[in-house]
Design an enzyme around this catalytic site. Structure first.
Site, PDB file in Angstrom:
ATOM      1  N   GLY A  13      -2.764  31.723  27.945  1.00  0.00           N
ATOM      2  CA  GLY A  13      -2.834  31.081  29.250  1.00  0.00           C
ATOM      3  C   GLY A  13      -3.868  31.739  30.138  1.00  0.00           C
ATOM      4  O   GLY A  13      -3.683  31.883  31.345  1.00  0.00           O
ATOM      5  N   ALA A  14      -5.005  32.110  29.541  1.00  0.00           N
ATOM      6  CA  ALA A  14      -5.961  32.992  30.231  1.00  0.00           C
ATOM      7  C   ALA A  14      -7.172  32.277  30.803  1.00  0.00           C
ATOM      8  O   ALA A  14      -8.107  32.926  31.266  1.00  0.00           O
ATOM      9  CB  ALA A  14      -6.421  34.093  29.268  1.00  0.00           C
ATOM     10  N   ARG A  16      -7.270  30.591  33.515  1.00  0.00           N
ATOM     11  CA  ARG A  16      -7.246  30.598  34.977  1.00  0.00           C
ATOM     12  C   ARG A  16      -6.067  31.423  35.461  1.00  0.00           C
ATOM     13  O   ARG A  16      -5.245  31.888  34.674  1.00  0.00           O
ATOM     14  CB  ARG A  16      -7.144  29.173  35.513  1.00  0.00           C
ATOM     15  CG  ARG A  16      -5.899  28.436  35.034  1.00  0.00           C
ATOM     16  CD  ARG A  16      -5.864  27.000  35.511  1.00  0.00           C
ATOM     17  NE  ARG A  16      -4.643  26.326  35.064  1.00  0.00           N
ATOM     18  CZ  ARG A  16      -4.296  25.094  35.413  1.00  0.00           C
ATOM     19  NH1 ARG A  16      -5.086  24.400  36.226  1.00  0.00           N
ATOM     20  NH2 ARG A  16      -3.173  24.555  34.967  1.00  0.00           N
ATOM     21  N   TYR A 154      12.825  26.239  33.718  1.00  0.00           N
ATOM     22  CA  TYR A 154      11.943  27.402  33.898  1.00  0.00           C
ATOM     23  C   TYR A 154      12.753  28.687  34.056  1.00  0.00           C
ATOM     24  O   TYR A 154      12.424  29.726  33.455  1.00  0.00           O
ATOM     25  CB  TYR A 154      11.067  27.158  35.124  1.00  0.00           C
ATOM     26  CG  TYR A 154       9.979  28.167  35.360  1.00  0.00           C
ATOM     27  CD1 TYR A 154       8.813  28.157  34.596  1.00  0.00           C
ATOM     28  CD2 TYR A 154      10.088  29.112  36.377  1.00  0.00           C
ATOM     29  CE1 TYR A 154       7.797  29.067  34.840  1.00  0.00           C
ATOM     30  CE2 TYR A 154       9.072  30.020  36.629  1.00  0.00           C
ATOM     31  CZ  TYR A 154       7.928  29.997  35.852  1.00  0.00           C
ATOM     32  OH  TYR A 154       6.922  30.900  36.088  1.00  0.00           O
ATOM     33  N   ALA A 155      13.826  28.628  34.844  1.00  0.00           N
ATOM     34  CA  ALA A 155      14.659  29.816  35.052  1.00  0.00           C
ATOM     35  C   ALA A 155      15.295  30.270  33.743  1.00  0.00           C
ATOM     36  O   ALA A 155      15.346  31.464  33.438  1.00  0.00           O
ATOM     37  CB  ALA A 155      15.743  29.518  36.090  1.00  0.00           C
ATOM     38  N   ALA A 157      14.176  29.677  30.707  1.00  0.00           N
ATOM     39  CA  ALA A 157      13.128  30.191  29.824  1.00  0.00           C
ATOM     40  C   ALA A 157      12.719  31.605  30.223  1.00  0.00           C
ATOM     41  O   ALA A 157      12.564  32.491  29.372  1.00  0.00           O
ATOM     42  CB  ALA A 157      11.911  29.265  29.853  1.00  0.00           C
ATOM     43  N   LYS A 158      12.557  31.845  31.523  1.00  0.00           N
ATOM     44  CA  LYS A 158      12.112  33.155  31.976  1.00  0.00           C
ATOM     45  C   LYS A 158      13.205  34.213  31.823  1.00  0.00           C
ATOM     46  O   LYS A 158      12.902  35.394  31.603  1.00  0.00           O
ATOM     47  CB  LYS A 158      11.640  33.067  33.428  1.00  0.00           C
ATOM     48  CG  LYS A 158      10.331  32.295  33.590  1.00  0.00           C
ATOM     49  CD  LYS A 158       9.231  32.843  32.695  1.00  0.00           C
ATOM     50  CE  LYS A 158       7.862  32.314  33.062  1.00  0.00           C
ATOM     51  NZ  LYS A 158       6.799  32.819  32.147  1.00  0.00           N
TER      52      LYS A 158
END
Length: 253
Positions: A13-14, A16, A154-155, A157-158
């Site tokens: 994911g690099a 940006r 998202y929560a 997954a994180k």
């Protein structure tokens, strides 16, 4: 600089945001850097910036949730830059919605990129790390792991990333490999701009509102996260593993 000779880092994911800042920082630290994102062309600006400073960099296009693509990408990095011994799992997406509106695709997409992606990349790279008897895995979690309205996917997954990180630390430590997670608070990126848009709030107003509740009285910058990654990737962090560092401008519950 000498301690990182012939060492290669991969940042997902690099193209940006946080990932780009991390790639640039690791290059300054002396690593050759593979700048990996879904679109290889989008990585070239970051690669050009790194090369302009005299460091080695490679643009790599790959879907981190695709097993075959990951294996091919990691082999390419090893062939061109050398065995990867630092991995930063930063690739991420959001598909925010309240639970009753969230679709199965919304859930699966977020889980696949954040969790399956971190798993596939870590599994592919650990072989090189164990051979070298040295490695650093840094996974990007989030303060959303503590729970956040409209981000059930998202929560989850994180939070999963944190458990995954601690397990890697236990399994890989005897090979000289550390695994740590960074949980950023609000950082100004395209992703947080999209969150403001979803909420129907102008981004500048959204940032000011968030900053008002942060003890250091500002929001985060990608470089704040890159600095933390730099520490975890360093030679001196060899006795720090299985930790979650909240980089959020204040304490997190």
């Amino acid at each position: 600089m000498n301690t990182h000779e012939r060492r290669t880092a991969v940042v997902t994911g690099a193209a940006r945001g946080i990932g780009a800042a991390v790639a640039r920082r690791l290059a300054l630290d002396g690593f050759a850097v593979a700048v990996l994102d879904l679109d290889e062309v989008a990585c070239r600006t970051v690669v050009d910036d790194i090369r302009s400073e005299g460091a080695q960099a490679l643009a790599v296009g790959a879907d981190v949730a695709d097993e075959a693509a990951v294996e091919t990408a990691v082999e390419r990095v090893a062939d061109v830059l050398g065995p990867p011994t630092v991995l930063v799992n930063n690739a991420g997406v959001i598909r925010d919605n309240l639970l009753f509106r969230m679709t199965g695709d919304d859930w699966d997409t977020v889980m696949n990129v954040h969790l399956r992606g971190a798993f596939l990349m870590s599994r592919a790279v650990q072989r090189f790390m164990t051979e070298q008897r040295w490695g650093r895995i840094v996974n990007l979690s989030s303060t959303s792991a503590l729970g956040n309205r409209g981000q059930a996917n998202y929560a989850a997954a994180k939070a999963g990333v944190q458990g995954f990180t601690k397990t890697l630390a236990v399994e890989l430590g005897r090979f000289g490999i550390t695994a740590n997670a960074i949980a950023p608070g609000f950082v100004e990126t395209d992703m947080t701009a999209a969150t403001a848009e979803r909420m129907g709030v102008p981004f500048e107003e959204f940032k000011a509102s968030v900053a008002a509740g942060v003890p250091v009285a500002r929001i985060g910058r990608p470089e704040d996260i890159a600095h933390a990654v730099s520490y975890f990737a360093s030679e001196g962090a060899g006795f720090v593993s299985g930790q979650v560092l909240y980089v959020a401008g204040g304490p997190c519950d």
